[in-house]
Motif scaffolding. Sequence first.
Motif, PDB file in Angstrom:
ATOM      1  N   PRO A 169      36.167  47.011  38.715  1.00 23.15           N
ATOM      2  CA  PRO A 169      36.168  45.258  39.372  1.00 23.15           C
ATOM      3  C   PRO A 169      37.062  45.364  38.112  1.00 23.15           C
ATOM      4  O   PRO A 169      38.091  44.016  39.383  1.00 23.15           O
ATOM      5  CB  PRO A 169      34.275  45.858  38.710  1.00 23.15           C
ATOM      6  N   LEU A 170      37.373  45.586  36.978  1.00 19.51           N
ATOM      7  CA  LEU A 170      37.946  44.553  36.431  1.00 19.51           C
ATOM      8  C   LEU A 170      39.224  44.687  36.575  1.00 19.51           C
ATOM      9  O   LEU A 170      40.572  43.980  37.153  1.00 19.51           O
ATOM     10  CB  LEU A 170      38.056  45.813  34.898  1.00 19.51           C
ATOM     11  N   GLN A 171      39.763  46.278  37.279  1.00 19.99           N
ATOM     12  CA  GLN A 171      41.714  46.509  37.560  1.00 19.99           C
ATOM     13  C   GLN A 171      41.083  45.786  39.266  1.00 19.99           C
ATOM     14  O   GLN A 171      42.427  45.574  39.846  1.00 19.99           O
ATOM     15  CB  GLN A 171      41.468  48.055  38.043  1.00 19.99           C
ATOM     16  N   THR A 184      44.715  43.325  39.607  1.00 20.81           N
ATOM     17  CA  THR A 184      45.284  43.673  40.885  1.00 20.81           C
ATOM     18  C   THR A 184      45.421  42.096  41.546  1.00 20.81           C
ATOM     19  O   THR A 184      46.476  41.941  42.341  1.00 20.81           O
ATOM     20  CB  THR A 184      44.509  44.646  41.671  1.00 20.81           C
ATOM     21  N   ILE A 185      44.422  41.369  41.712  1.00 23.34           N
ATOM     22  CA  ILE A 185      44.559  40.283  42.475  1.00 23.34           C
ATOM     23  C   ILE A 185      45.503  39.850  41.843  1.00 23.34           C
ATOM     24  O   ILE A 185      46.183  38.513  42.308  1.00 23.34           O
ATOM     25  CB  ILE A 185      42.491  39.878  43.253  1.00 23.34           C
ATOM     26  N   ALA A 186      45.490  39.597  41.077  1.00 29.45           N
ATOM     27  CA  ALA A 186      46.022  38.574  39.989  1.00 29.45           C
ATOM     28  C   ALA A 186      47.594  39.446  40.055  1.00 29.45           C
ATOM     29  O   ALA A 186      48.409  38.395  39.341  1.00 29.45           O
ATOM     30  CB  ALA A 186      45.672  38.582  38.373  1.00 29.45           C
ATOM     31  N   GLY A 187      47.994  40.224  39.885  1.00 30.90           N
ATOM     32  CA  GLY A 187      49.326  41.026  40.311  1.00 30.90           C
ATOM     33  C   GLY A 187      49.842  41.817  38.719  1.00 30.90           C
ATOM     34  O   GLY A 187      50.839  41.556  38.739  1.00 30.90           O
ATOM     35  N   ARG A 188      48.874  42.180  38.660  1.00 29.42           N
ATOM     36  CA  ARG A 188      49.008  42.375  37.087  1.00 29.42           C
ATOM     37  C   ARG A 188      48.290  43.685  37.667  1.00 29.42           C
ATOM     38  O   ARG A 188      47.722  44.448  35.952  1.00 29.42           O
ATOM     39  CB  ARG A 188      48.416  41.635  36.230  1.00 29.42           C
ATOM     40  N   PRO A 189      49.011  44.647  38.135  1.00 30.41           N
ATOM     41  CA  PRO A 189      48.714  46.378  38.207  1.00 30.41           C
ATOM     42  C   PRO A 189      49.505  46.687  36.579  1.00 30.41           C
ATOM     43  O   PRO A 189      48.433  47.826  36.069  1.00 30.41           O
ATOM     44  CB  PRO A 189      49.549  46.977  38.853  1.00 30.41           C
ATOM     45  N   LEU A 238      48.384  46.181  33.882  1.00 33.37           N
ATOM     46  CA  LEU A 238      47.045  46.397  33.497  1.00 33.37           C
ATOM     47  C   LEU A 238      45.913  47.491  33.472  1.00 33.37           C
ATOM     48  O   LEU A 238      44.683  47.709  33.408  1.00 33.37           O
ATOM     49  CB  LEU A 238      45.626  44.785  33.164  1.00 33.37           C
ATOM     50  N   ALA A 239      46.073  48.311  34.170  1.00 38.47           N
ATOM     51  CA  ALA A 239      45.195  49.325  34.667  1.00 38.47           C
ATOM     52  C   ALA A 239      44.421  50.184  33.760  1.00 38.47           C
ATOM     53  O   ALA A 239      44.207  50.840  33.682  1.00 38.47           O
ATOM     54  CB  ALA A 239      45.513  50.405  35.905  1.00 38.47           C
ATOM     55  N   ALA A 240      45.722  50.795  32.852  1.00 35.05           N
ATOM     56  CA  ALA A 240      45.673  52.034  31.965  1.00 35.05           C
ATOM     57  C   ALA A 240      44.725  51.201  31.106  1.00 35.05           C
ATOM     58  O   ALA A 240      43.496  52.416  30.520  1.00 35.05           O
ATOM     59  CB  ALA A 240      46.429  52.007  31.899  1.00 35.05           C
ATOM     60  N   ALA A 241      45.031  49.930  30.388  1.00 32.92           N
ATOM     61  CA  ALA A 241      44.075  49.196  29.341  1.00 32.92           C
ATOM     62  C   ALA A 241      42.478  48.859  30.259  1.00 32.92           C
ATOM     63  O   ALA A 241      41.368  49.085  28.816  1.00 32.92           O
ATOM     64  CB  ALA A 241      44.353  48.465  29.009  1.00 32.92           C
TER      65      ALA A 241
END
Length: 352
Positions: free
Chosen positions: A214-216, A220-225, A227-230
Amino acid sequence: MTTINAGLAVAGTPHHRARARLMELVEEQLHEFLRAERERWSAEQPRGCDLVTAIAELVAAGGKRIRPAFCVSGYLAAGGDPDDHRVVPAAAALELLHACALIHDDIMDGAAQRRGAPTVHHRHSALHRRLGRRGDHVRYGESVAILAGDLALVYADQLMATVPRVEAVWAQLRSELIVGQFADVLAAADFSADLETVRWVAVAKSGRYTIHRPLQLGATIAGRPDLAAAFEAYGTAVGEAFQLRDDLMDAFGDAAVTGKPDGLDFERHKMTLLLGLAMQRDPGIHDLLTPGPDSAGRLRRRLEETGVRRTVEQHIDQLVEQGCRTLADAPLAAAWHEELTAMAHRVAYRDR
């Protein structure tokens, strides 16, 4: 329709208010979507309303809305515009996927109660028997519930299809949930205290699907892939802590508070981390799983005496600390570092 949010949306700061507003829109979308579906089926095939009603009643009965809250939080933490509502259908889809999972899980567990009300299969089985319908009432109730869960999944896909850039993450989330559920069923059948497998089930079936993905999705919707690792490191650790709290609530919780029967994991021989640790420490635990006078009470006392409950509580502490520590280097605003830390504590130390 009731908004619960597990205390995850706290009024006060601008980011709290932005999340609270988006969560209100999620509730509105769930309500309006299901209302429109009932209206559609009332005109086309009135009996189809039974399935929609089963979903709508489960959603309206409450729930903590943890998955939508983490999705919205991931979106806002990643810099998403609170006035751009693209995240709303994604968060609503997560709640409908959760409804699918609960309905099917209750069949597999033979559970009679969910959120303080009869489960879908139990309610429809009783209705079949009361109306004197033909055929086996148990199979009928389970058949209705399987179809209601399937329809909830279709609805989740329908909403998520309106959201850009999320196909890959959504596919991963659904497949992890289903394979994790299968591994859970298999572990109960094997009844082997393989802690690595048990931990994987907790992470795949619950941790990723509840917090990490859900965080990812939100990021992703916000255009910030980026942040996936964190979010994976944080979500996996905190998600496991969430599942361990579930295990403890099943063993030691109050059904009047949790809204579902306690001790069900013991009855169904679910190989949770709690039970796996207990069996490794004390092989005699196995004998207490045989139904008998006060077997559940004796098992709880043994879990206390062997220190297993304390060990699991300590492991939850470590997981929460680990998850929050992973956010230290994540490119997030300080306010969201603090809020995700607070959310980790709320989901890991809840009582329902």
